[in-house]
Each structure stands twice: as C-alpha cells, then as structure tokens.
Motif scaffolding. Structure first.
Motif, PDB file in Angstrom:
ATOM      1  N   GLU A  14       1.108  -1.649  -0.150  1.00  0.00           N
ATOM      2  CA  GLU A  14       0.384  -0.379   0.005  1.00  0.00           C
ATOM      3  C   GLU A  14       0.709   1.184  -0.471  1.00  0.00           C
ATOM      4  OE1 GLU A  14      -2.762  -0.470   3.297  1.00  0.00           O
ATOM      5  OE2 GLU A  14      -3.258  -2.381   2.279  1.00  0.00           O
ATOM      6  N   LYS A  15       1.471   1.170   0.897  1.00  0.00           N
ATOM      7  CA  LYS A  15       2.878   2.617   0.719  1.00  0.00           C
ATOM      8  C   LYS A  15       3.648   2.679  -0.440  1.00  0.00           C
ATOM      9  CE  LYS A  15       5.323   5.196   2.626  1.00  0.00           C
ATOM     10  NZ  LYS A  15       4.971   6.644   3.571  1.00  0.00           N
ATOM     11  N   ALA A  16       4.248   1.272  -1.330  1.00  0.00           N
ATOM     12  CA  ALA A  16       4.812   1.799  -2.902  1.00  0.00           C
ATOM     13  C   ALA A  16       3.442   2.678  -3.830  1.00  0.00           C
ATOM     14  CB  ALA A  16       5.026   0.422  -3.090  1.00  0.00           C
ATOM     15  N   GLN A  17       2.746   1.922  -3.205  1.00  0.00           N
ATOM     16  CA  GLN A  17       1.355   2.799  -3.899  1.00  0.00           C
ATOM     17  C   GLN A  17       1.430   3.838  -4.242  1.00  0.00           C
ATOM     18  OE1 GLN A  17      -1.372  -1.020  -3.225  1.00  0.00           O
ATOM     19  NE2 GLN A  17      -1.796  -1.950  -5.563  1.00  0.00           N
ATOM     20  N   ARG A  18       0.805   4.165  -2.606  1.00  0.00           N
ATOM     21  CA  ARG A  18       0.781   6.018  -2.019  1.00  0.00           C
ATOM     22  C   ARG A  18       2.299   6.668  -3.536  1.00  0.00           C
ATOM     23  NH1 ARG A  18      -1.025   3.772   2.361  1.00  0.00           N
ATOM     24  NH2 ARG A  18       0.988   4.233   3.473  1.00  0.00           N
ATOM     25  N   GLN A  19       3.118   6.162  -2.968  1.00  0.00           N
ATOM     26  CA  GLN A  19       4.233   6.896  -3.328  1.00  0.00           C
ATOM     27  C   GLN A  19       4.372   6.436  -5.245  1.00  0.00           C
ATOM     28  OE1 GLN A  19       7.454   4.637  -1.575  1.00  0.00           O
ATOM     29  NE2 GLN A  19       7.386   5.793   0.261  1.00  0.00           N
ATOM     30  N   THR A  20       4.080   5.924  -6.019  1.00  0.00           N
ATOM     31  CA  THR A  20       3.858   6.160  -7.023  1.00  0.00           C
ATOM     32  C   THR A  20       2.512   6.686  -7.150  1.00  0.00           C
ATOM     33  OG1 THR A  20       3.805   3.336  -7.770  1.00  0.00           O
ATOM     34  CG2 THR A  20       5.635   4.169  -7.051  1.00  0.00           C
ATOM     35  N   GLY A  21       1.688   6.484  -7.069  1.00  0.00           N
ATOM     36  CA  GLY A  21       0.059   6.752  -7.736  1.00  0.00           C
ATOM     37  C   GLY A  21      -0.365   5.890  -8.739  1.00  0.00           C
ATOM     38  N   LEU A  22       0.552   4.568  -8.687  1.00  0.00           N
ATOM     39  CA  LEU A  22      -0.002   3.508  -9.667  1.00  0.00           C
ATOM     40  C   LEU A  22      -0.373   2.156  -8.300  1.00  0.00           C
ATOM     41  CD1 LEU A  22       3.804   3.599 -11.648  1.00  0.00           C
ATOM     42  CD2 LEU A  22       1.125   4.801 -12.603  1.00  0.00           C
ATOM     43  N   ALA A  23      -1.079   1.143  -9.131  1.00  0.00           N
ATOM     44  CA  ALA A  23      -1.958  -0.091  -8.521  1.00  0.00           C
ATOM     45  C   ALA A  23      -1.039  -1.276  -8.868  1.00  0.00           C
ATOM     46  CB  ALA A  23      -2.926   0.139  -8.327  1.00  0.00           C
ATOM     47  N   ASP A  24      -1.234  -0.813 -10.313  1.00  0.00           N
ATOM     48  CA  ASP A  24      -0.245  -2.591 -11.182  1.00  0.00           C
ATOM     49  C   ASP A  24       1.120  -3.199 -10.750  1.00  0.00           C
ATOM     50  OD1 ASP A  24      -0.890  -5.051 -12.436  1.00  0.00           O
ATOM     51  OD2 ASP A  24      -1.470  -4.388 -14.143  1.00  0.00           O
ATOM     52  N   PHE A  25       0.465  -4.310  -9.927  1.00  0.00           N
ATOM     53  CA  PHE A  25       2.011  -4.801  -9.676  1.00  0.00           C
ATOM     54  C   PHE A  25       2.375  -5.870 -10.835  1.00  0.00           C
ATOM     55  CE2 PHE A  25       0.995  -3.539  -5.517  1.00  0.00           C
ATOM     56  CZ  PHE A  25       2.199  -3.117  -4.779  1.00  0.00           C
ATOM     57  N   GLY A  26       2.100  -6.029 -11.641  1.00  0.00           N
ATOM     58  CA  GLY A  26       1.958  -6.888 -13.433  1.00  0.00           C
ATOM     59  C   GLY A  26       2.290  -7.682 -12.288  1.00  0.00           C
ATOM     60  N   GLU A  27       1.807  -9.498 -13.341  1.00  0.00           N
ATOM     61  CA  GLU A  27       1.798 -10.708 -14.024  1.00  0.00           C
ATOM     62  C   GLU A  27       2.328 -11.330 -12.426  1.00  0.00           C
ATOM     63  OE1 GLU A  27       4.615 -12.835 -16.570  1.00  0.00           O
ATOM     64  OE2 GLU A  27       2.458 -12.441 -17.457  1.00  0.00           O
ATOM     65  N   GLY A  28       2.365 -12.232 -11.813  1.00  0.00           N
ATOM     66  CA  GLY A  28       3.527 -13.872 -10.799  1.00  0.00           C
ATOM     67  C   GLY A  28       2.988 -13.457 -10.031  1.00  0.00           C
ATOM     68  N   ASP A  29       3.237 -13.833  -9.147  1.00  0.00           N
ATOM     69  CA  ASP A  29       3.274 -14.338  -7.652  1.00  0.00           C
ATOM     70  C   ASP A  29       4.276 -13.959  -6.585  1.00  0.00           C
ATOM     71  OD1 ASP A  29       1.728 -14.706  -5.004  1.00  0.00           O
ATOM     72  OD2 ASP A  29       2.045 -16.728  -5.300  1.00  0.00           O
ATOM     73  N   PHE A  30       4.504 -12.773  -6.666  1.00  0.00           N
ATOM     74  CA  PHE A  30       5.395 -12.555  -6.245  1.00  0.00           C
ATOM     75  C   PHE A  30       4.983 -12.166  -4.315  1.00  0.00           C
ATOM     76  CE2 PHE A  30       2.650  -8.395  -7.243  1.00  0.00           C
ATOM     77  CZ  PHE A  30       3.403  -7.979  -5.504  1.00  0.00           C
ATOM     78  N   ARG A  31       3.818 -11.968  -4.142  1.00  0.00           N
ATOM     79  CA  ARG A  31       3.516 -12.297  -2.470  1.00  0.00           C
ATOM     80  C   ARG A  31       3.892 -13.178  -1.588  1.00  0.00           C
ATOM     81  NH1 ARG A  31      -2.654  -9.250  -2.091  1.00  0.00           N
ATOM     82  NH2 ARG A  31      -2.238  -7.399  -3.799  1.00  0.00           N
ATOM     83  N   ASN A  32       3.896 -14.267  -2.484  1.00  0.00           N
ATOM     84  CA  ASN A  32       3.961 -15.724  -1.469  1.00  0.00           C
ATOM     85  C   ASN A  32       5.595 -14.908  -1.273  1.00  0.00           C
ATOM     86  OD1 ASN A  32       3.880 -18.044  -0.485  1.00  0.00           O
ATOM     87  ND2 ASN A  32       4.271 -19.251  -2.543  1.00  0.00           N
ATOM     88  N   GLY A  33       6.703 -14.582  -2.247  1.00  0.00           N
ATOM     89  CA  GLY A  33       8.006 -14.763  -1.793  1.00  0.00           C
ATOM     90  C   GLY A  33       8.109 -13.368  -0.542  1.00  0.00           C
ATOM     91  N   LEU A  34       7.292 -12.205  -0.838  1.00  0.00           N
ATOM     92  CA  LEU A  34       7.408 -11.218  -0.366  1.00  0.00           C
ATOM     93  C   LEU A  34       6.781 -11.223   1.427  1.00  0.00           C
ATOM     94  CD1 LEU A  34       7.581  -8.195   0.332  1.00  0.00           C
ATOM     95  CD2 LEU A  34       5.395  -7.540  -0.588  1.00  0.00           C
ATOM     96  N   GLU A  35       5.953 -12.740   1.525  1.00  0.00           N
ATOM     97  CA  GLU A  35       5.446 -13.274   2.742  1.00  0.00           C
ATOM     98  C   GLU A  35       6.450 -13.845   3.600  1.00  0.00           C
ATOM     99  OE1 GLU A  35       1.431 -14.587   1.768  1.00  0.00           O
ATOM    100  OE2 GLU A  35       1.037 -12.895   1.649  1.00  0.00           O
ATOM    101  N   HIS A  36       7.410 -14.674   2.676  1.00  0.00           N
ATOM    102  CA  HIS A  36       8.233 -15.813   3.065  1.00  0.00           C
ATOM    103  C   HIS A  36       9.259 -14.982   3.540  1.00  0.00           C
ATOM    104  CE1 HIS A  36       5.867 -19.409   1.335  1.00  0.00           C
ATOM    105  NE2 HIS A  36       7.444 -19.589   2.186  1.00  0.00           N
ATOM    106  N   LEU A  37       9.936 -13.490   2.533  1.00  0.00           N
ATOM    107  CA  LEU A  37      10.736 -12.861   2.845  1.00  0.00           C
ATOM    108  C   LEU A  37      10.449 -12.104   4.621  1.00  0.00           C
ATOM    109  CD1 LEU A  37      13.674 -11.774   2.269  1.00  0.00           C
ATOM    110  CD2 LEU A  37      12.220 -10.167   1.108  1.00  0.00           C
ATOM    111  N   THR A  38       9.393 -11.385   4.402  1.00  0.00           N
ATOM    112  CA  THR A  38       9.121 -10.552   5.530  1.00  0.00           C
ATOM    113  C   THR A  38       9.176 -11.532   6.987  1.00  0.00           C
ATOM    114  OG1 THR A  38       7.364 -10.746   5.195  1.00  0.00           O
ATOM    115  CG2 THR A  38       8.416  -8.922   4.222  1.00  0.00           C
ATOM    116  N   ALA A  39       8.002 -12.671   6.786  1.00  0.00           N
ATOM    117  CA  ALA A  39       8.617 -13.941   7.572  1.00  0.00           C
ATOM    118  C   ALA A  39       9.705 -14.102   8.553  1.00  0.00           C
ATOM    119  CB  ALA A  39       7.884 -15.188   7.448  1.00  0.00           C
ATOM    120  N   ASP A  40      10.549 -14.343   7.365  1.00  0.00           N
ATOM    121  CA  ASP A  40      12.077 -14.408   7.810  1.00  0.00           C
ATOM    122  C   ASP A  40      13.213 -13.873   8.692  1.00  0.00           C
ATOM    123  OD1 ASP A  40      13.340 -16.891   8.962  1.00  0.00           O
ATOM    124  OD2 ASP A  40      15.045 -17.205   7.181  1.00  0.00           O
ATOM    125  N   LEU A  41      12.678 -12.709   7.807  1.00  0.00           N
ATOM    126  CA  LEU A  41      12.989 -11.160   8.562  1.00  0.00           C
ATOM    127  C   LEU A  41      13.053 -11.050   9.806  1.00  0.00           C
ATOM    128  CD1 LEU A  41      12.724  -8.486   5.680  1.00  0.00           C
ATOM    129  CD2 LEU A  41      14.973  -9.148   5.798  1.00  0.00           C
TER     130      LEU A  41
END
Length: 298
Positions: A14-41
């Motif tokens: 949501e922060k990145a979307q506000r900063q850029t004024g854009l909404a579409d992250f494009g294709e691909g399930d990047f959220r799965n990686g982001l969730e695994h990454l932040t959980a281990d961080l």
C-alpha cells in the motif's frame, strides 16, 4: 521508544502504491515470496533499528520499481516487442571471478550489460543519448557513498559504481524470489523456500521484462551474471532456451570462506552479528545443492 517500522507485506504494498500513484504490480505471484521473506526477516533476521529502516526502504524500492516497470510497459507497447536473443550468462559460484569476467565482456561495444544505476533506478527507461550522463548516475553515487560509510571495507570486497555491470540478483529483487536477500541477511527458512519450494518461472519472466525495459532505447546483446542461476538452471533455460551459459570454478572451500567473509560484512549493516561458523555451514550446504543441480543439468 518509537514503534518498530512495519515490514507487513500488505502495508508495504500500500505504501509503494501511494508513493508511485500506481496500482498494478503486474503478473506473477510475488506476494508469496514477499511473505516468506518478511516472515523470516522478523523471525530470524535479527534486524537492529537502522537495519529495519534500511530493509524497509529496500523492499519499498523493489515494489515501486515493479509498479513503474509495469506502468511503462502498458504505455509503451514497443517495450514488450523487444527480443532477447542468445544472452551470455555467467553463473559461476559467488567469489569465483564472475565479476571481473562480466566487466571484461561488457567492454565489447556489441555487448550490453545491465549497469548498476539503471538496474537500481530503471524508470524511465534509459536513453542511448544520455546513457553515460543520466541524472540518476549522480544519485547512485551518493547512495554508494552512504553504503561506504556504513560498510567501510565493502568496496575492497566487491567493486561498486553506477557504471559497473550489475548482477541478475538485483534485477530479480522485485520478484522477492531472489538470492540477494539470502546473501544480505540470515534467512534460513527463506532460503529453504527459495531453493526447494519456490517456482521461479514467474521470476524469470519478470527478468525478461526487465531486460526488455532497459533494451527499448539502448540495445545490444546481453551479457549477464549471477551465481543465483546455478540453483535454478531449469527455470533460466525455460525462459532463455538459446542462452549461452558460462560457469566459472574455484576451490569450494575457498568459495565458502570468501562468501562467509562477504556475508559477515553485509549482515553488519542491518543486523546483529551471527556466529561465523553458522554462516559458513549455511553456505557449505547451499553451495553443495547448487553444485549437484549444476551437474544434473550438464
């Protein structure tokens, strides 16, 4: 005491979307990686206060780049029409001389290496006329100086500079299925997910989209490099079946020692120290996995 900065995936997006004024992250399930990454961080990353701020900024930058690349692709159909033909990919293990080989091949005017400044700040797409003088180059110099202040001996271990060729791990950061995070932080669970469970096909599709974006106004035959490809050769070759693969070699014990030294230095910027022997064991295991997969693919 101030509350810790959030690494919650939804809030970051949501922060990145506000900063850029854009909404579409494009294709691909990047959220799965982001969730695994932040959980281990959060679970094992041992981030200190400054490290949390740096890490949050890094994740926001990756998300923002993803949004902006997708937006440019929609507005300029010519980007998607770019052909990536017979890229040369150096994929030796880390600390085996791939950097100097990559730099050497990039000297050929017919070759096109992704440069550090344009990988870090890919939007708008680089222009041939200003490729050596773009204003983003100075901004990158300032950031490099900041890194040098935080890690005074890093340049002696790994050359830095806006005009130097950059690795594919940086291109893949916005997919959040990327070994650069494993190198920068202690992320044992994320590493297991990345190398044993994750489907890298979407990540390599994004990699191609990134190259198309950079190539649109500044063409050439791509010369690429990263040790990360060794773990995922099948996904790499599925996306680039005509790629020319070059693997460098070095005594595996020296590779582990060098990666441990590099990792110890990088971790210090964002996290509390971890025992050196644990880091060495981590890389000894994952390097062994990469070597085995390389042999199977040969």
């Amino acid at each position: 005491m101030l509350p810790a900065l959030s690494l919650d995936p939804e809030r970051l997006m949501e922060k990145a979307q506000r900063q850029t004024g854009l909404a579409d992250f494009g294709e691909g399930d990047f959220r799965n990686g982001l969730e695994h990454l932040t959980a281990d961080l959060e679970g094992q990353g041992k981030l200190h206060a400054l490290g949390r701020k740096i890490t949050r900024g890094r994740l926001l930058k990756a998300l923002s780049n993803r949004l902006e690349i997708e937006d440019w692709r929609k507005r300029e159909p010519g980007i998607a029409e770019q052909k990536i033909e017979r890229p040369i990919v150096f994929m030796g293990m880390g600390r085996t001389g791939t950097t100097i080989l990559h730099d050497l091949m990039a000297q050929d005017p017919a070759n096109r290496a992704p440069l550090t400044w344009e990988v870090d700040d890919p939007c708008p797409p680089p222009e041939a006329a200003s490729h050596a003088t773009d204003s983003r180059i100075a901004a990158h110099e300032a950031r490099s100086a900041q890194v040098e202040r935080l890690i005074p001996n890093f340049r002696s271990m790994h050359p830095m500079g806006p005009h130097l060729p950059q690795e594919c791990v940086q291109i893949l950061e916005p997919t959040f299925a990327c070994m650069s995070y494993q190198i920068s932080y202690h992320l044992p669970e994320y590493a297991k997910w990345l190398h044993n469970e994750a489907d890298l096909s979407a990540a390599y599709r994004f990699h191609r989209r990134f190259l198309q974006h950079l190539q649109w106004k500044t063409p050439g035959r791509w010369v690429l490099k990263s040790p990360c490809h060794l773990w995922h050769i099948e996904a790499l070759m599925a996306e680039y079946p005509d790629a020319v693969l070059v693997q460098t070699h070095r005594d595996p014990l020296k590779v582990v020692a060098s990666l441990t030294s590099l990792g110890t230095t990088l971790h210090a910027m964002c996290a509390r120290p971890m025992p050196t022997h644990e880091l060495a064991q981590h890389w000894a295991h994952w390097n062994g996995v990469a070597y085995e997969r390389g042999l199977r693919a040969a």
